[in-house]
Write a protein that holds these residues in place. Structure first.
Motif, short mmCIF file in Angstrom:
data_model
loop_
_atom_site.label_atom_id
_atom_site.label_comp_id
_atom_site.label_asym_id
_atom_site.label_seq_id
_atom_site.Cartn_x
_atom_site.Cartn_y
_atom_site.Cartn_z
N THR A 69 25.12 -17.02 -17.30
CA THR A 69 24.36 -17.06 -18.56
C THR A 69 23.16 -16.14 -18.47
N GLY A 70 22.94 -15.38 -19.52
CA GLY A 70 21.83 -14.45 -19.54
C GLY A 70 22.22 -13.03 -19.13
N LEU A 71 23.39 -12.87 -18.51
CA LEU A 71 23.83 -11.51 -18.16
C LEU A 71 24.46 -10.84 -19.38
N SER A 72 24.49 -9.49 -19.38
CA SER A 72 25.10 -8.77 -20.49
C SER A 72 26.62 -8.80 -20.35
N GLU A 73 27.32 -8.49 -21.44
CA GLU A 73 28.78 -8.49 -21.44
C GLU A 73 29.34 -7.59 -20.34
N ASN A 74 28.72 -6.38 -20.21
CA ASN A 74 29.28 -5.44 -19.23
C ASN A 74 29.02 -5.89 -17.80
N ASP A 75 27.88 -6.56 -17.56
CA ASP A 75 27.62 -7.06 -16.21
C ASP A 75 28.62 -8.16 -15.84
N ILE A 76 28.90 -9.03 -16.83
CA ILE A 76 29.85 -10.12 -16.58
C ILE A 76 31.24 -9.54 -16.30
N ALA A 77 31.62 -8.54 -17.10
CA ALA A 77 32.93 -7.91 -16.90
C ALA A 77 33.00 -7.26 -15.51
N ARG A 78 31.88 -6.67 -15.08
CA ARG A 78 31.83 -6.01 -13.77
C ARG A 78 32.03 -7.00 -12.63
N ARG A 79 31.69 -8.26 -12.85
CA ARG A 79 31.84 -9.25 -11.79
C ARG A 79 33.28 -9.74 -11.66
N GLY A 80 34.15 -9.25 -12.56
CA GLY A 80 35.56 -9.59 -12.40
C GLY A 80 36.11 -10.54 -13.46
N LEU A 81 35.50 -10.52 -14.64
CA LEU A 81 36.04 -11.30 -15.75
C LEU A 81 36.64 -10.35 -16.77
N GLY A 82 37.93 -10.51 -17.02
CA GLY A 82 38.57 -9.68 -18.03
C GLY A 82 38.93 -10.52 -19.23
N ARG A 83 38.76 -9.96 -20.41
CA ARG A 83 39.01 -10.75 -21.61
C ARG A 83 39.95 -10.03 -22.57
N LYS A 84 40.94 -10.77 -23.05
CA LYS A 84 41.79 -10.26 -24.13
C LYS A 84 41.40 -11.00 -25.39
N PHE A 85 41.19 -10.26 -26.47
CA PHE A 85 40.67 -10.87 -27.69
C PHE A 85 41.78 -11.50 -28.52
N GLN A 86 41.35 -12.41 -29.40
CA GLN A 86 42.31 -13.09 -30.27
C GLN A 86 43.02 -12.08 -31.18
N ILE A 87 42.21 -11.25 -31.83
CA ILE A 87 42.80 -10.15 -32.61
C ILE A 87 42.86 -8.97 -31.65
N PRO A 88 44.07 -8.49 -31.33
CA PRO A 88 44.19 -7.47 -30.28
C PRO A 88 43.22 -6.31 -30.52
N ALA A 89 42.41 -6.02 -29.52
CA ALA A 89 41.43 -4.94 -29.64
C ALA A 89 41.81 -3.83 -28.67
N VAL A 90 42.61 -2.89 -29.16
CA VAL A 90 42.94 -1.70 -28.37
C VAL A 90 42.34 -0.51 -29.11
N PHE A 91 42.21 0.61 -28.41
CA PHE A 91 41.64 1.80 -29.05
C PHE A 91 42.76 2.53 -29.78
N LYS A 92 42.79 2.36 -31.12
CA LYS A 92 43.96 2.75 -31.90
C LYS A 92 44.27 4.24 -31.86
N ASP A 93 43.25 5.10 -31.84
CA ASP A 93 43.61 6.52 -31.86
C ASP A 93 43.64 7.17 -30.47
N LEU A 94 43.62 6.33 -29.44
CA LEU A 94 43.87 6.84 -28.09
C LEU A 94 45.33 6.54 -27.72
N SER A 95 45.89 7.35 -26.84
CA SER A 95 47.24 7.07 -26.39
C SER A 95 47.23 5.82 -25.52
N VAL A 96 48.41 5.24 -25.32
CA VAL A 96 48.52 4.05 -24.47
C VAL A 96 47.95 4.36 -23.09
#
Lengths: 249, 367
Positions: A69-96
């Motif tokens: 608690t209190g850490l930023s989203e990117n710091d939390i992700a850096r510690r090894g938490l990956g999240r998939k969103f309810q509404i799929p969030a992919v970068f639409k105009d980038l290739s797979v």
């Protein structure tokens, strides 16, 4: 069993609305827990609190013993938490392929990334993830052109590219066909061999198929936790959740 | 889709080679001093277009205040050149200050007394400004139209300030240094081939640098955060830092353009902070194709060329024509002229994507 995630007495209030009300949870290493509950139970809010998108009103979230608690989203992700969103969030105009390479976030230093044009370790990981999620022959396609099921797999693939220790997947099979659901169940079981997963899911059939532990949320609190047969036999749970589903089915 | 030569990196670099080789041949065929000076000025516009394309096209940050970085460095260079013609002992104060009743050299002018220090400050001040301002804005997650409006307001404020503090900046009259910049003991004549080469090297070097950066991992991440900054944050990247850096890089390129501008025209005035000029830069990139650095440069050359040759005969209606042209491009070619080339090249290769989709459908039904 070592605790990967320990949530203690978590509260989140939006004005007068108490969305998470004293929620506590322990998640053990290399398990697949399913988080279920009726609409408005606070499942997505809980995900937001764990991953830093929202700050809790009070309470603590510990990941491998470290307070999140209190850490930023990117710091939390850096510690090894990956999240998939309810509404799929992919970068639409980038290739797979580019979606997956961007998601490989072992190196986050922008200055070094300015001179990084190839990365053998990343290519190896890309190869592994592609084999796992089965998007090998779609790598050059723009992500916006993928089918719904493929988009879900791509986002799971992106989370895997992060090499997370804990994966939070919000409704990974929403909108999938029977065959795709079967494939996803298989995929999640494979991921479980090396990582810990928390899956938010509505489909009880799917939960029965994949879950080691089922956690039922209701009105922002933990209603019940246990194996799927215990949960299904629990009269409180039947009352608030399964009961209504049986009626509608 | 992938078979489109427009997306082929080798084809892209070939186009860069052709373009810059073509531009590099200009002094071989043209020895008219006035025309060379004009071409050098066009190079400055090209630099500004690259800076907009990097910020807006690659990073998705619409910046309507790029004239701020351009103007600051143009003034910095003018101050450096002005100080070169002042004698530190007998005549330390520029004449316009004396006319405005100033009897001592302001401290920030004395920093420009040495040529090296002056040029350093000319580039460092706008760049540091971008770093601070961008850092402040992006860490507060200001984005999209809000950022555009704030950048516009800031430009307008600084422009007014420069106009207002006449004793220090000579107000609306601007600064016109009496001599070209003396560098390494020789003057850099604005009407010479060397001036052209200075601009050419800046344009070519910075465009290639910008292109390389967009192709690096950094460029991929920036492209992704243009799609969905939230998602990038959850992948573990510090989005504000990435946004600040792309904005700063773009500001640095605009600052280089500002330096070259003053070297070429030997004059600077608050007109460089004009809001209309900054918006014109955005129009260059919009028409040429903001997603393509080369497209944006060509957009700048076409529009400014059009203004020089057609603007004279249309005078006041030129802005109207430009506006109309912009509306047409936004409506029918949202990716600008570069996007038009992209779709034309794509259409030439229709059979392949169809085959690709068919094979994809086959593998899908098989799985």
């Amino acid at each position: 069993m070592a605790g990967v995630l320990e949530i203690r007495d978590l509260h989140k209030r939006f004005d007068t609305h108490h969305v998470i009300n004293g929620f506590s949870l322990d998640v053990a290493e290399q398990t697949l827990s399913c988080l279920v509950g009726p609409n408005g139970a606070g499942k997505t809010t809980l995900m937001d609190l764990i991953t830093g998108r929202l700050k809790p009103t009070s309470g603590s979230v510990r990941f491998h013993g470290d307070e999140l608690t209190g850490l930023s989203e990117n710091d939390i992700a850096r510690r090894g938490l990956g999240r998939k969103f309810q509404i799929p969030a992919v970068f639409k105009d980038l290739s797979v392929r580019d979606n997956l390479t961007v998601a490989y976030s072992r190196h986050v230093n922008p200055f070094i990334n300015m001179i990084r044009f190839s990365d053998p370790a990343m290519n190896r990981r890309l190869e592994e993830v592609c084999t796992l999620v089965g998007l090998h022959n779609r790598l050059r396609v723009e992500a916006g052109l993928l089918s719904h099921g493929e988009t879900q797999w791509l986002e799971i693939g992106m989370v895997l590219m992060q090499e997370p220790r804990l994966l939070l997947l919000d409704e990974p099979i929403a909108g999938m066909t029977e065959g795709e659901i079967e494939k996803t169940a298989h995929l999640l079981r494979k991921i479980r061999r090396t990582a810990t997963l928390i899956v938010v899911e509505h489909d009880m059939g799917f939960v029965r198929e994949i879950a080691d532990v089922v956690t039922v949320m209701h009105m922002g609190t933990l209603l019940a936790q246990g194996r799927i047969d215990e949960i299904e036999a629990n009269p409180k749970v039947r009352d608030v959740y399964l009961g209504t589903e049986e009626e509608s089915a | 889709m992938s078979s489109n030569p427009y997306h082929d990196k080798r084809c892209q670099w070939l186009m860069y080679l052709v373009f810059f080789a073509g531009v590099g041949l200009i002094p071989v065929f043209i020895d008219d001093a006035f025309l060379l000076n004009q071409f050098a000025l066009y190079g400055v516009f090209g630099l500004l277009a690259v800076s907009i394309s990097l910020c807006w096209g690659a990073g998705g940050i619409l910046n309507l205040g790029q004239g701020l970085m351009f103007g600051l460095s143009a003034y910095g260079m003018a101050m450096t050149m002005q100080m070169q013609s002042q004698d530190p002992i007998n005549n330390p104060i520029p004449p316009f200050m004396l006319n405005n009743g100033l009897d001592h050299l302001p401290w920030f002018w004395s920093l420009f007394s040495s040529t090296g220090g002056g040029i350093f400050l000319t580039l460092a001040v706008p760049t540091l400004f971008c770093l601070l301002f961008g850092g402040l804005m992006f860490s507060a997650r200001v984005s999209g139209p809000f950022f555009a409006i704030i950048s516009l307001a800031l430009l307008s404020a600084v422009g007014t300030l420069v106009l207002d503090i006449q004793p220090y900046t000579n107000g609306a009259n601007g600064i016109s240094p009496p001599m070209p910049l003396q560098i390494f003991g020789a003057p850099l004549d604005p009407y010479s081939t060397s001036m052209f080469w200075v601009v050419f090297v800046c344009l070519c070097g910075l465009t290639v640098l910008a292109k390389l950066i967009t192709q690096s991992k950094f460029g991929q991440i920036v492209h992704a955060l243009k799609n969905d900054p939230e998602r990038v944050r959850f992948l573990g990247y510090n989005v504000a830092l990435y946004e600040t850096l792309i904005y700063t890089l773009s500001g640095f390129i605009a600052a280089v353009a500002g330096c070259c501008f003053t070297l070429i025209v030997q004059y600077v005035s608050p007109a460089q902070f004009d809001v209309a000029f900054s918006i014109t830069m955005v129009i260059w990139a919009g028409i040429g194709g903001r997603l393509s650095l080369l497209g944006s440069i060509i957009g700048a050359l076409l529009i400014q060329g059009g203004q020089s040759y057609l603007g004279d005969s249309f005078l006041n209606s030129w802005m109207l024509i430009l506006g109309l042209f912009f509306i047409v491009v936004v409506r029918f070619l949202p990716r600008g002229l570069a996007g038009l080339i992209e779709s034309v090249l794509g259409r030439l290769r229709t059979p392949e994507p169809a085959a690709h989709e068919a094979s994809a459908a086959l593998t899908k039904s098989g799985s």
